[in-house]
Design a protein around this motif. Sequence first.
Motif, PDB file in Angstrom:
ATOM      1  N   ALA A  28       3.797   3.355   1.175  1.00  0.00           N
ATOM      2  CA  ALA A  28       2.591   4.162   1.006  1.00  0.00           C
ATOM      3  C   ALA A  28       1.895   3.712  -0.266  1.00  0.00           C
ATOM      4  O   ALA A  28       2.536   3.440  -1.275  1.00  0.00           O
ATOM      5  CB  ALA A  28       2.961   5.636   0.907  1.00  0.00           C
ATOM      6  N   PRO A  29       0.574   3.592  -0.227  1.00  0.00           N
ATOM      7  CA  PRO A  29      -0.142   3.195  -1.429  1.00  0.00           C
ATOM      8  C   PRO A  29       0.006   4.255  -2.518  1.00  0.00           C
ATOM      9  O   PRO A  29       0.249   5.417  -2.229  1.00  0.00           O
ATOM     10  CB  PRO A  29      -1.589   3.076  -0.960  1.00  0.00           C
ATOM     11  N   GLU A  30      -0.112   3.821  -3.728  1.00  0.00           N
ATOM     12  CA  GLU A  30      -0.008   4.723  -4.870  1.00  0.00           C
ATOM     13  C   GLU A  30      -1.236   5.620  -4.900  1.00  0.00           C
ATOM     14  O   GLU A  30      -2.349   5.159  -5.092  1.00  0.00           O
ATOM     15  CB  GLU A  30       0.095   3.923  -6.163  1.00  0.00           C
ATOM     16  N   LEU A  31      -1.026   6.912  -4.678  1.00  0.00           N
ATOM     17  CA  LEU A  31      -2.136   7.860  -4.638  1.00  0.00           C
ATOM     18  C   LEU A  31      -2.174   8.685  -5.911  1.00  0.00           C
ATOM     19  O   LEU A  31      -1.147   9.034  -6.481  1.00  0.00           O
ATOM     20  CB  LEU A  31      -1.998   8.791  -3.434  1.00  0.00           C
ATOM     21  N   PRO A  35      -5.434  16.747  -9.283  1.00  0.00           N
ATOM     22  CA  PRO A  35      -6.077  16.955 -10.585  1.00  0.00           C
ATOM     23  C   PRO A  35      -6.642  15.659 -11.185  1.00  0.00           C
ATOM     24  O   PRO A  35      -7.690  15.675 -11.828  1.00  0.00           O
ATOM     25  CB  PRO A  35      -4.966  17.525 -11.467  1.00  0.00           C
ATOM     26  N   ALA A  36      -5.960  14.536 -10.959  1.00  0.00           N
ATOM     27  CA  ALA A  36      -6.442  13.258 -11.482  1.00  0.00           C
ATOM     28  C   ALA A  36      -7.719  12.824 -10.766  1.00  0.00           C
ATOM     29  O   ALA A  36      -8.620  12.253 -11.379  1.00  0.00           O
ATOM     30  CB  ALA A  36      -5.372  12.183 -11.360  1.00  0.00           C
ATOM     31  N   VAL A  37      -7.799  13.115  -9.462  1.00  0.00           N
ATOM     32  CA  VAL A  37      -9.010  12.784  -8.702  1.00  0.00           C
ATOM     33  C   VAL A  37     -10.177  13.621  -9.211  1.00  0.00           C
ATOM     34  O   VAL A  37     -11.279  13.112  -9.400  1.00  0.00           O
ATOM     35  CB  VAL A  37      -8.794  12.999  -7.184  1.00  0.00           C
ATOM     36  N   LEU A  38      -9.935  14.914  -9.459  1.00  0.00           N
ATOM     37  CA  LEU A  38     -10.996  15.774  -9.979  1.00  0.00           C
ATOM     38  C   LEU A  38     -11.439  15.325 -11.369  1.00  0.00           C
ATOM     39  O   LEU A  38     -12.627  15.355 -11.699  1.00  0.00           O
ATOM     40  CB  LEU A  38     -10.524  17.231 -10.014  1.00  0.00           C
ATOM     41  N   GLN A  39     -10.490  14.886 -12.177  1.00  0.00           N
ATOM     42  CA  GLN A  39     -10.824  14.381 -13.505  1.00  0.00           C
ATOM     43  C   GLN A  39     -11.670  13.110 -13.396  1.00  0.00           C
ATOM     44  O   GLN A  39     -12.647  12.943 -14.128  1.00  0.00           O
ATOM     45  CB  GLN A  39      -9.548  14.117 -14.295  1.00  0.00           C
ATOM     46  N   LEU A  40     -11.301  12.227 -12.472  1.00  0.00           N
ATOM     47  CA  LEU A  40     -12.081  11.008 -12.246  1.00  0.00           C
ATOM     48  C   LEU A  40     -13.495  11.367 -11.794  1.00  0.00           C
ATOM     49  O   LEU A  40     -14.468  10.780 -12.265  1.00  0.00           O
ATOM     50  CB  LEU A  40     -11.394  10.119 -11.212  1.00  0.00           C
ATOM     51  N   TYR A  41     -13.605  12.340 -10.892  1.00  0.00           N
ATOM     52  CA  TYR A  41     -14.912  12.807 -10.408  1.00  0.00           C
ATOM     53  C   TYR A  41     -15.783  13.286 -11.571  1.00  0.00           C
ATOM     54  O   TYR A  41     -16.946  12.895 -11.692  1.00  0.00           O
ATOM     55  CB  TYR A  41     -14.688  13.924  -9.386  1.00  0.00           C
ATOM     56  N   ARG A  42     -15.210  14.096 -12.442  1.00  0.00           N
ATOM     57  CA  ARG A  42     -15.965  14.603 -13.602  1.00  0.00           C
ATOM     58  C   ARG A  42     -16.376  13.461 -14.541  1.00  0.00           C
ATOM     59  O   ARG A  42     -17.489  13.446 -15.062  1.00  0.00           O
ATOM     60  CB  ARG A  42     -15.130  15.640 -14.350  1.00  0.00           C
ATOM     61  N   ARG A  43     -15.465  12.527 -14.751  1.00  0.00           N
ATOM     62  CA  ARG A  43     -15.787  11.393 -15.630  1.00  0.00           C
ATOM     63  C   ARG A  43     -16.893  10.531 -15.047  1.00  0.00           C
ATOM     64  O   ARG A  43     -17.771  10.057 -15.769  1.00  0.00           O
ATOM     65  CB  ARG A  43     -14.542  10.548 -15.876  1.00  0.00           C
ATOM     66  N   VAL A  74      -7.314  12.021   5.359  1.00  0.00           N
ATOM     67  CA  VAL A  74      -5.860  12.170   5.336  1.00  0.00           C
ATOM     68  C   VAL A  74      -5.127  10.830   5.447  1.00  0.00           C
ATOM     69  O   VAL A  74      -3.932  10.763   5.168  1.00  0.00           O
ATOM     70  CB  VAL A  74      -5.383  13.110   6.471  1.00  0.00           C
ATOM     71  N   ASN A  75      -5.816   9.770   5.833  1.00  0.00           N
ATOM     72  CA  ASN A  75      -5.191   8.454   5.956  1.00  0.00           C
ATOM     73  C   ASN A  75      -4.877   7.932   4.550  1.00  0.00           C
ATOM     74  O   ASN A  75      -5.787   7.688   3.762  1.00  0.00           O
ATOM     75  CB  ASN A  75      -6.139   7.507   6.690  1.00  0.00           C
ATOM     76  N   PRO A  76      -3.587   7.727   4.219  1.00  0.00           N
ATOM     77  CA  PRO A  76      -3.223   7.305   2.862  1.00  0.00           C
ATOM     78  C   PRO A  76      -3.862   5.981   2.438  1.00  0.00           C
ATOM     79  O   PRO A  76      -4.219   5.815   1.269  1.00  0.00           O
ATOM     80  CB  PRO A  76      -1.703   7.180   2.905  1.00  0.00           C
ATOM     81  N   GLU A  77      -4.009   5.042   3.380  1.00  0.00           N
ATOM     82  CA  GLU A  77      -4.613   3.761   3.028  1.00  0.00           C
ATOM     83  C   GLU A  77      -6.088   3.945   2.653  1.00  0.00           C
ATOM     84  O   GLU A  77      -6.574   3.356   1.689  1.00  0.00           O
ATOM     85  CB  GLU A  77      -4.481   2.756   4.182  1.00  0.00           C
ATOM     86  N   GLN A  83      -9.910   5.820  -3.856  1.00  0.00           N
ATOM     87  CA  GLN A  83      -9.555   6.024  -5.257  1.00  0.00           C
ATOM     88  C   GLN A  83      -9.759   4.747  -6.066  1.00  0.00           C
ATOM     89  O   GLN A  83     -10.235   4.795  -7.201  1.00  0.00           O
ATOM     90  CB  GLN A  83      -8.110   6.510  -5.360  1.00  0.00           C
ATOM     91  N   GLN A  84      -9.427   3.629  -5.477  1.00  0.00           N
ATOM     92  CA  GLN A  84      -9.636   2.354  -6.166  1.00  0.00           C
ATOM     93  C   GLN A  84     -11.126   2.109  -6.399  1.00  0.00           C
ATOM     94  O   GLN A  84     -11.531   1.692  -7.483  1.00  0.00           O
ATOM     95  CB  GLN A  84      -9.023   1.215  -5.354  1.00  0.00           C
TER      96      GLN A  84
END
Length: 117
Positions: A28-31, A35-43, A74-77, A83-84
């Motif tokens: 599985a890819p590193e997800l 909270p980190a996604v929300l922080q990235l969104y704010r940044r 929902v697809n992890p890939e 995210q990348q």
Amino acid sequence: MLSLGKSSELARFARRVAGPRRWLVSRAPELMPKPAVLQLYRRILKAAAKFPSIKRKAIIEDIKIEFRERRLEVNPEKVAEYQQVGRRSYQQLLLYSGLNEDDSEWSLTTVHEPMPQ
């Protein structure tokens, strides 16, 4: 000769031919955690607010729309790919957001093809 009627012999044969089972395990890819996604969104939004462009408001709105559209994936890939792209986009925005529009000397180092096709 291999007897196909016996499952244990077939399994041993398959292991000899295929080698180790590492290839069977899908990694599985590193997800990022939520909270980190929300922080990235704010940044990203903060960096976009400093982006030197007359289309700044439209860019910010596009960012919000894109995050909303992809939040239920929902697809992890696909999630890992999004995210990348988000991390790369943030890095690109940082390059431009610190620039002063009145400064006559701008210097940037960009990544060749930062967004995947």
